[in-house]
Design a protein around this motif. Sequence first.
Motif, mmCIF file in Angstrom:
data_model
loop_
_atom_site.group_PDB
_atom_site.id
_atom_site.type_symbol
_atom_site.label_atom_id
_atom_site.label_comp_id
_atom_site.label_asym_id
_atom_site.label_seq_id
_atom_site.Cartn_x
_atom_site.Cartn_y
_atom_site.Cartn_z
ATOM 1 N N ILE A 106 -40.121 49.181 -54.511
ATOM 2 C CA ILE A 106 -39.059 49.069 -53.506
ATOM 3 C C ILE A 106 -39.684 48.866 -52.131
ATOM 4 N N GLN A 107 -39.142 47.913 -51.348
ATOM 5 C CA GLN A 107 -39.632 47.637 -50.006
ATOM 6 C C GLN A 107 -38.463 47.725 -49.025
ATOM 7 N N ASN A 108 -38.571 48.652 -48.025
ATOM 8 C CA ASN A 108 -37.595 48.757 -46.941
ATOM 9 C C ASN A 108 -38.152 48.078 -45.698
ATOM 10 N N VAL A 109 -37.304 47.425 -44.896
ATOM 11 C CA VAL A 109 -37.734 46.705 -43.692
ATOM 12 C C VAL A 109 -36.895 47.201 -42.509
ATOM 13 N N LEU A 110 -37.561 47.645 -41.417
ATOM 14 C CA LEU A 110 -36.900 48.184 -40.231
ATOM 15 C C LEU A 110 -37.173 47.296 -39.025
ATOM 16 N N GLU A 111 -36.268 47.319 -38.038
ATOM 17 C CA GLU A 111 -36.493 46.633 -36.768
ATOM 18 C C GLU A 111 -37.469 47.447 -35.918
ATOM 19 N N ILE A 112 -38.291 46.754 -35.116
ATOM 20 C CA ILE A 112 -39.261 47.438 -34.244
ATOM 21 C C ILE A 112 -38.522 47.998 -33.030
ATOM 22 N N PRO A 113 -38.687 49.301 -32.733
ATOM 23 C CA PRO A 113 -37.974 49.870 -31.571
ATOM 24 C C PRO A 113 -38.638 49.444 -30.255
ATOM 25 N N LEU A 114 -37.947 49.668 -29.147
ATOM 26 C CA LEU A 114 -38.445 49.335 -27.817
ATOM 27 C C LEU A 114 -38.731 50.630 -27.064
ATOM 28 N N PRO A 115 -39.959 50.774 -26.468
ATOM 29 C CA PRO A 115 -40.259 52.004 -25.733
ATOM 30 C C PRO A 115 -39.479 52.073 -24.418
ATOM 31 N N SER A 116 -39.443 53.274 -23.855
ATOM 32 C CA SER A 116 -38.787 53.458 -22.551
ATOM 33 C C SER A 116 -39.863 53.662 -21.493
ATOM 34 N N LEU A 117 -39.731 52.971 -20.331
ATOM 35 C CA LEU A 117 -40.680 53.047 -19.222
ATOM 36 C C LEU A 117 -40.017 53.807 -18.077
ATOM 37 N N THR A 118 -40.703 54.870 -17.604
ATOM 38 C CA THR A 118 -40.157 55.664 -16.493
ATOM 39 C C THR A 118 -41.247 55.901 -15.466
ATOM 40 N N LEU A 119 -40.794 56.136 -14.217
ATOM 41 C CA LEU A 119 -41.702 56.464 -13.134
ATOM 42 C C LEU A 119 -41.707 57.973 -12.982
ATOM 43 N N SER A 120 -42.856 58.569 -13.216
ATOM 44 C CA SER A 120 -42.948 60.025 -13.140
ATOM 45 C C SER A 120 -43.181 60.512 -11.713
ATOM 46 N N SER A 121 -43.752 59.684 -10.862
ATOM 47 C CA SER A 121 -43.941 60.083 -9.465
ATOM 48 C C SER A 121 -42.640 59.861 -8.697
ATOM 49 N N ASP A 122 -42.667 60.170 -7.385
ATOM 50 C CA ASP A 122 -41.423 60.191 -6.626
ATOM 51 C C ASP A 122 -40.960 58.830 -6.150
ATOM 52 N N TRP A 123 -41.827 57.901 -6.025
ATOM 53 C CA TRP A 123 -41.431 56.596 -5.477
ATOM 54 C C TRP A 123 -42.253 55.473 -6.064
ATOM 55 N N ALA A 124 -41.698 54.256 -5.893
ATOM 56 C CA ALA A 124 -42.315 53.066 -6.471
ATOM 57 C C ALA A 124 -42.956 52.185 -5.419
ATOM 58 N N ASP A 125 -42.869 52.542 -4.141
ATOM 59 C CA ASP A 125 -43.605 51.796 -3.117
ATOM 60 C C ASP A 125 -44.543 52.789 -2.440
ATOM 61 N N VAL A 126 -45.817 52.514 -2.435
ATOM 62 C CA VAL A 126 -46.823 53.478 -2.003
ATOM 63 C C VAL A 126 -47.768 52.847 -1.012
ATOM 64 N N PHE A 127 -48.507 53.766 -0.401
ATOM 65 C CA PHE A 127 -49.538 53.337 0.536
ATOM 66 C C PHE A 127 -50.913 53.598 -0.082
ATOM 67 N N PRO A 128 -51.896 53.015 0.527
ATOM 68 C CA PRO A 128 -53.248 53.253 -0.007
ATOM 69 C C PRO A 128 -53.570 54.742 -0.063
ATOM 70 N N THR A 129 -54.291 55.137 -1.112
ATOM 71 C CA THR A 129 -54.766 56.488 -1.424
ATOM 72 C C THR A 129 -53.692 57.374 -2.026
ATOM 73 N N GLU A 130 -52.406 56.944 -2.076
ATOM 74 C CA GLU A 130 -51.398 57.729 -2.749
ATOM 75 C C GLU A 130 -51.524 57.548 -4.269
ATOM 76 N N SER A 131 -50.912 58.494 -4.960
ATOM 77 C CA SER A 131 -50.974 58.426 -6.426
ATOM 78 C C SER A 131 -49.646 57.977 -6.989
ATOM 79 N N VAL A 132 -49.739 57.309 -8.165
ATOM 80 C CA VAL A 132 -48.556 56.803 -8.853
ATOM 81 C C VAL A 132 -48.745 57.106 -10.345
ATOM 82 N N LYS A 133 -47.647 57.499 -11.012
ATOM 83 C CA LYS A 133 -47.747 57.769 -12.443
ATOM 84 C C LYS A 133 -46.550 57.174 -13.163
ATOM 85 N N PHE A 134 -46.837 56.376 -14.194
ATOM 86 C CA PHE A 134 -45.819 55.790 -15.060
ATOM 87 C C PHE A 134 -45.936 56.434 -16.442
#
Length: 1003
Positions: free
Chosen positions: A414-442
């Motif tokens: 028996i062979q079952n076939v599933l669709e490939i799911p799509l991951p979710s992308l989120t910004l863990s830091s506070d903002w998406a526009d930064v200055f030099p030396t600031e940190s960013v986490k996705f």
Amino acid sequence: MGLIKFLGVMYFSAVCAAVDYEDVTDMNLSVTSTRAPSAENDTIHEPPVPSLHMLSHWQEVFPFEEAYFECRVNDSSDWTFSWYRNGQPVQDADQNVSLNSSHQALLTITAASQKYSGTYSCKAHHKTKGNSTNSNEIELKVYADRPKPVLVPDPKLEPMFPGESVTFQCMINMSFGWEYLWFHENKKIQGSYNNTYEIVSLALSDNGQYSCEAKRGERPFYTERSKTFTLHVSEPPTPILKLQTSWSDVFLRESVKLTCDVGNPNWKFIWHRNGKALQDDPVIVLSLGSSLLNITSVSRDHQGIYACKAHLETRRVSSALSNTINVTVYKSIPKPSLSKNPVLNSMFVGENVSFTCKVKVGSNWMYHWFKDENELAATNETIQINLSTHNAGTYWCKATRGQSTSTDISDQLIQNVLEIPLPSLTLSSDWADVFPTESVKFSCAMVDSSSWTYTWLRDNQAIPSDSTISFGLDGATLSIGSASPYHGGQYSCSGKLKSRSVISNFTSGLKLIVYENIPKPSLRKDPVLNSMFVGENITFTCKVQVGSDWVYHWFKDKKEVVATNETLQIHLSTHDAGTYWCKATRGQNISTDISDQLIQNVLEIPLPSLTPSNHWADVFPTESVTLRCAMANSSSWTYTWRRDNQVIHSDDTVTFGLDRATLSIRSASPAHGGLYSCSGKLRSRSVISNFTSGLQLTVYDDKPIIQMEQEPEHMVMHTGDSVTYTCHINVSFGWWYMWFKDDTQLTVSGKNYTIGSVDRKNTGSYKCQAARGKPTAIFKTEQSRPLRLKVEERPSANIIVLTGWSEVFSTDSLVLKCEVKGNEDKWNYTWFMEGQWIPNSSSDKYTVTPQNDPKQSQYVCQGIRLGRPSFSKKSDPLTTKNLLLKRRVLLSISGCIFFGILAVFFGCVILRVTRKPAEDDGGPEEAELFLTMAQLKNRDDAPCPLVDYITNEELDPPTKEGVDITCTESNAPLVTLQEDQAVTTESSDRPPEEEGALVSFQH
């Protein structure tokens, strides 16, 4: 003139009549001579006619062959000759003409050309008799060319085969007298001079070129060499056996067709199965000598190894057997096995799965595939499917071959076939526009799953890690520790299922904006390894994340490298080791800081070490073997194994450890023997070491046979004997031994087991067994053949004193006799005095005299013989010290006591008779004067009359031991001393010569 001739004849006749017989003979010899009439004698002579002879045997000669002529005159000597050819004088100045120097009666012609052909004659000349007439003529023919023989073989066949015969004929159609010479490969064949040469039985060595030539004459004239004839002698052609049907492994009632071919239609064929010629079989279609064998319906009887042999009947030549074809006939049609790769019930769209339907026997199968009761179009053994949702379902297969052979259907998958799911992308830091030396986490994540790794893109470009960008576990987070303008862009991520090719789509983008500053280039290398090996490839990449048109400058160990591309690719060698960095410029004024430095070490590829885990490389069937391949100080390698230069794969008996660092043979067999070697490969890299030098593993065909030997080899031993058992095993090493008595294991070990002095409890059956491997034996031999040991008691020797009591006053010597108790065998004896062997004392008797033993020593005897037991126990020691004197004293005392008792007895009798009774009856009763022996014995204070006679004080002054004297009523008193005990033994079965002898004095 006729009258003159007549008168001459008449005169000659008259002269002949007047001479004697000898003169007539001489005259006849010169009758043909001619001589002119002399002036002194007017007689007229008829000139002789010379005779011309040809000394050579033939009148036909060839260029430069010599012809010999002789001109003879039957008259007196002094003739000279002249020679003619075709009536013309022969010129003796010709170098090809030779005359004998004296009379020129011999003419030799060297036929240099045809001009020497012609009619030869001669004339004779005499100084007084004038000239003769012409001789008879001989015709000489000179051929223009030397003859060339023609070589004719019979038969003329190409090729010929060993064992056949051939005859060569050398033909010359001109003249005669020829002797023939034969040549093989330009070497003369000795012993053959006829015009034919026959080879009765050809061999391969007779192959080659043959030619002939002829000669004749004493000074041989040789013809030209014939044209060569090349005789080809070769082995008969080996037939080629071909399978005309599609397969040689067949099932019942299928057909098999074989053909045999030698490339020539004149050959007939004989068919063989399993080394025997085929007999008539109604199922086999086979004509006599046919090149086709057709089995229309096979059965198990038709299984075997087929071959054919070709036979050339016209020449009685047979070939060797052809190649063989093994026809296998299976009992039943198998069921196909169905498998898939990978073995996963549930897979995702886009993955590839392979289904394999396999029939393990037979060949040329056509496979039929089914899904959900529907047959698929594929007919191959394997079907590959790039999965989509409609490929889900149940699969099975079956196989067919030919028109009539079909298998059962396989098991279902028996062979079952599933669709490939799509991951979710989120910004863990506070903002998406930064200055030099600031940190960013996705963060990137799949719902309800932790089996994914993640790939990040910024503006659809892969993001490498550097000094400012780092990734979390499995790449699930992207962190920018100190932002700079090149970190800005559209970020997205994609998931990849671990260990599978399932990759999701990228998420929708998340925009990161970083304000501008002069960036610092990032330097990375691929692969990211500080130490690499010679021959590997490494790529350094210098990247400025923002802007474009950057020109890159590369440096190694403070020296600039001539390269301006973003990447620097190096095929590593040892001189490439060093520290690398880069920087970027754009235009004339823009220059970044230098990148971080990357240190690259380059090492030579090491060679692994190959060792056996046990200490021996020769093993026995069923014994286990473990070989270990290891790189020093490293566990990051996987290994490849070879045996006799063939790659080893795991099977029922061969397994591999982690990373294949160990090779284990669970149960060795001779097939596992060979030269083992291994090579290391660095994980996930193309670094492969050389193979080690070989380790020879020898696997014996059989288990070793253990043998146990006994020394000495007697089944019956006697107490006190020493016996040693030895366990032998003559192959390999590392053995330790176990010993058994009556199937109970003994505590001893070692290959030898010695019982120094056997006794009865050692009787039993002994066996041994060898093993090796510690602390737990990994291999044990069979137990040895048992050896039975029986221990019997050794017979004892005893000393008897043969010197009788009656002889003690008449002799100074003692005669001792040694005998073995309870044994009727014939013994020899050995005597010992004070523990020392007495030489020349093999008799059972030994005489002690004052001369040979003045000190009166202690004696011991022992029985010996050639049979078993070869010796007895030693007797108890006998001390002869003062024995004769003691006997004399004892006899003297015994006599005195005897006569004293008689005297006392008779005195008492007389006293009683003669004594009168007392008149005073009232007086006290008179004590008895003498006590009886019984009364004396019962009294403690009665003195013994022998105390003063038997002591050791005078017999042995140094001894101060006490004396115990017992008085009895016996006529033969028994005296017991602390030093000596004399025991008198009377036996009813003693031999007559020992009657009255003191049997033994024992100490």
